[in-house]
Design a protein around this motif. Structure first.
Motif, mmCIF file in Angstrom:
data_model
loop_
_atom_site.group_PDB
_atom_site.id
_atom_site.type_symbol
_atom_site.label_atom_id
_atom_site.label_comp_id
_atom_site.label_asym_id
_atom_site.label_seq_id
_atom_site.Cartn_x
_atom_site.Cartn_y
_atom_site.Cartn_z
ATOM 1 N N PHE A 72 0.836 -1.193 0.000
ATOM 2 C CA PHE A 72 0.000 0.000 0.000
ATOM 3 C C PHE A 72 0.875 1.249 0.000
ATOM 4 C CE2 PHE A 72 -2.542 -3.254 2.152
ATOM 5 C CZ PHE A 72 -3.737 -3.174 1.452
ATOM 6 N N LEU A 73 0.470 2.243 -0.750
ATOM 7 C CA LEU A 73 1.125 3.546 -0.686
ATOM 8 C C LEU A 73 0.239 4.420 0.187
ATOM 9 C CD1 LEU A 73 2.729 5.605 -3.555
ATOM 10 C CD2 LEU A 73 1.336 6.690 -1.792
ATOM 11 N N ILE A 74 0.789 4.862 1.321
ATOM 12 C CA ILE A 74 -0.010 5.639 2.265
ATOM 13 C C ILE A 74 0.630 6.997 2.554
ATOM 14 C CG2 ILE A 74 -0.939 3.575 3.371
ATOM 15 C CD1 ILE A 74 1.023 4.033 5.684
ATOM 16 N N VAL A 75 -0.213 7.939 2.931
ATOM 17 C CA VAL A 75 0.238 9.258 3.380
ATOM 18 C C VAL A 75 -0.451 9.537 4.708
ATOM 19 C CG1 VAL A 75 0.645 10.166 1.066
ATOM 20 C CG2 VAL A 75 -1.623 10.428 2.117
ATOM 21 N N LYS A 76 0.032 10.519 5.420
ATOM 22 C CA LYS A 76 -0.589 10.908 6.681
ATOM 23 C C LYS A 76 -2.013 11.396 6.407
ATOM 24 C CE LYS A 76 0.505 13.687 10.778
ATOM 25 N NZ LYS A 76 1.361 14.771 11.312
ATOM 26 N N GLN A 77 -2.904 11.180 7.341
ATOM 27 C CA GLN A 77 -4.309 11.514 7.141
ATOM 28 C C GLN A 77 -4.513 12.980 6.751
ATOM 29 O OE1 GLN A 77 -6.834 9.279 7.199
ATOM 30 N NE2 GLN A 77 -8.235 10.883 6.532
ATOM 31 N N ASP A 78 -3.703 13.878 7.322
ATOM 32 C CA ASP A 78 -3.876 15.302 7.016
ATOM 33 C C ASP A 78 -2.942 15.787 5.907
ATOM 34 O OD1 ASP A 78 -1.462 15.237 8.313
ATOM 35 O OD2 ASP A 78 -2.021 16.592 9.943
ATOM 36 N N PRO A 134 9.735 2.016 11.964
ATOM 37 C CA PRO A 134 10.365 3.341 11.973
ATOM 38 C C PRO A 134 9.808 4.262 10.893
ATOM 39 C CG PRO A 134 12.015 1.622 12.205
ATOM 40 C CD PRO A 134 10.738 0.941 11.834
ATOM 41 N N GLY A 135 9.435 3.683 9.759
ATOM 42 C CA GLY A 135 8.855 4.486 8.683
ATOM 43 C C GLY A 135 7.497 5.032 9.070
ATOM 44 N N VAL A 136 6.714 4.209 9.753
ATOM 45 C CA VAL A 136 5.404 4.653 10.229
ATOM 46 C C VAL A 136 5.572 5.826 11.193
ATOM 47 C CG1 VAL A 136 3.431 4.023 11.673
ATOM 48 C CG2 VAL A 136 4.236 2.446 9.906
ATOM 49 N N THR A 137 6.550 5.707 12.091
ATOM 50 C CA THR A 137 6.811 6.769 13.064
ATOM 51 C C THR A 137 7.136 8.087 12.371
ATOM 52 O OG1 THR A 137 7.634 5.190 14.709
ATOM 53 C CG2 THR A 137 8.285 7.489 14.983
ATOM 54 N N ASP A 138 7.999 8.018 11.355
ATOM 55 C CA ASP A 138 8.378 9.240 10.641
ATOM 56 C C ASP A 138 7.236 9.788 9.795
ATOM 57 O OD1 ASP A 138 10.844 9.353 11.753
ATOM 58 O OD2 ASP A 138 11.973 8.787 9.968
ATOM 59 N N LEU A 139 6.420 8.903 9.240
ATOM 60 C CA LEU A 139 5.275 9.364 8.448
ATOM 61 C C LEU A 139 4.296 10.121 9.338
ATOM 62 C CD1 LEU A 139 3.837 9.183 5.610
ATOM 63 C CD2 LEU A 139 2.525 7.301 6.597
ATOM 64 N N LEU A 140 3.952 9.530 10.468
ATOM 65 C CA LEU A 140 3.005 10.171 11.380
ATOM 66 C C LEU A 140 3.593 11.432 12.003
ATOM 67 C CD1 LEU A 140 1.482 7.059 13.212
ATOM 68 C CD2 LEU A 140 0.583 8.311 11.242
ATOM 69 N N GLY A 141 4.926 11.478 12.084
ATOM 70 C CA GLY A 141 5.581 12.655 12.642
ATOM 71 C C GLY A 141 5.804 13.757 11.630
ATOM 72 N N GLY A 142 5.374 13.526 10.397
ATOM 73 C CA GLY A 142 5.496 14.547 9.367
ATOM 74 C C GLY A 142 6.875 14.661 8.751
ATOM 75 N N ARG A 143 7.719 13.646 8.959
ATOM 76 C CA ARG A 143 9.083 13.687 8.422
ATOM 77 C C ARG A 143 9.228 12.878 7.137
ATOM 78 N NH1 ARG A 143 9.228 13.328 13.866
ATOM 79 N NH2 ARG A 143 9.325 11.042 13.869
ATOM 80 N N LEU A 144 8.125 12.354 6.632
ATOM 81 C CA LEU A 144 8.136 11.509 5.442
ATOM 82 C C LEU A 144 6.898 11.829 4.611
ATOM 83 C CD1 LEU A 144 9.898 9.099 4.362
ATOM 84 C CD2 LEU A 144 8.258 7.579 5.490
ATOM 85 N N SER A 145 7.076 11.950 3.293
ATOM 86 C CA SER A 145 5.943 12.300 2.429
ATOM 87 C C SER A 145 4.973 11.139 2.259
ATOM 88 C CB SER A 145 6.448 12.738 1.053
ATOM 89 O OG SER A 145 7.389 13.777 1.148
ATOM 90 N N MET A 146 5.522 9.941 2.085
ATOM 91 C CA MET A 146 4.683 8.755 1.890
ATOM 92 C C MET A 146 5.443 7.518 2.327
ATOM 93 S SD MET A 146 4.926 8.257 -2.258
ATOM 94 C CE MET A 146 6.080 9.363 -3.085
ATOM 95 N N LEU A 147 4.707 6.449 2.550
ATOM 96 C CA LEU A 147 5.301 5.179 2.950
ATOM 97 C C LEU A 147 4.708 4.086 2.082
ATOM 98 C CD1 LEU A 147 7.088 3.634 5.070
ATOM 99 C CD2 LEU A 147 4.985 3.327 6.396
#
Length: 268
Positions: A72-78, A134-147
């Motif tokens: 899955f290609l996911i982005v933060k909800q906001d 770790p990728g999930v953590t950075d995605l939710l923290g706004g440090r990653l565009s997508m996972l």
């Protein structure tokens, strides 16, 4: 139950499956030692590593394709990107600034990112992690565009509405997430790459033994309870013949060989 005898599972982890794969390659070809191969061991690794101690096709007996697993290609909800098209537009406007995280270099998700960037004609920055967490953590923290990740690491986040799914790498939509479009539906057919789980034995397993094992896998994967369990894990049950797996692996190796060559990447 199907084979009428116990099956012992021995976990030989390490080196992205290399240790266990070498062990099976050297085992007697009597049908008693097998392995579950993945893209890392039988499609990507052989072309990513500069020195590979085995041939994924000639050093093994193909038995059966067990199941496929989409990513899955996911982005933060906001996230400002409400769709994959919007995300790619942002990538075109900001070359090299839009990042995508994966569970690691050489994983199927890494290949998906490479193929996505190439087919969409965008410059994406790969951020490899050790696993999905770790990728999930950075995605939710706004440090990653997508996972880009497999179902196991992201479905709970999807259900809790912490992330938004923009695409699934399967050839068809998931019955569990029917609202999520495939990459192909969005004009990116080359990005339809799935992980797989396949049964292999050492080279030289007798055809009678091989076919008996293939039939056992097919029987198991057609069982209603097994189908229910596998599907609930966002996997697609298969249970192929030996020849079907052999053809599948040849196709997969050619596909990943091309991706790796285009990206000009390798690992020691």
């Amino acid at each position: 139950m199907i084979l009428g005898q116990s099956v012992i599972v021995e976990n030989k982890a390490g080196a992205a499956g290399l240790i266990g794969t070498k062990f099976v390659k050297a085992a007697p070809a009597d049908g008693y030692t097998m392995m579950v191969g993945t893209p890392a061991t039988h499609a990507i690794g052989p072309f990513l590593r500069k020195k590979m101690p085995y041939d994924p096709i000639n050093d093994f007996t193909a038995i059966s394709l067990i199941a496929k697993s989409p990513s899955f290609l996911i982005v933060k909800q906001d996230s400002a990107a409400q769709s994959l098209a919007e995300l790619l537009e942002s990538a075109k406007a900001h070359p090299g600034e839009v990042t995508y995280g994966t569970p690691g270099v050489g994983q199927t998700q890494h290949m998906i990112g490479l193929r996505l960037a190439r087919q969409a004609h965008v410059d994406l920055l790969h951020i490899p992690y050790v696993g999905t967490g770790p990728g999930v953590t950075d995605l939710l923290g706004g440090r990653l565009s997508m996972l880009i990740a497999s179902a196991g690491g992201v479905v709970p986040l999807i259900k809790d509405k912490k992330v938004r799914v923009l695409a699934i790498s399967a050839e068809e939509r998931s019955t569990l997430l029917p609202q999520v479009p495939t990459f192909s539906e969005q004009g990116l057919s080359d990005v339809s790459l799935e992980s797989f789980f396949a049964l292999f034995g050492p080279a030289g397993v007798d055809a009678v033994i091989r076919d008996k094992l293939s039939a056992a896998v097919a029987t198991a994967m057609s069982d209603p309870e097994m189908i229910k369990t596998v599907t609930a894990a966002y996997l697609t049950p298969v249970g192929s013949s030996a020849n079907e797996l052999k053809s599948f692996i040849k196709s997969e190796t050619e596909k990943y060989k091309q991706i790796i060559k285009e990206a000009n990447i390798s690992v020691e």
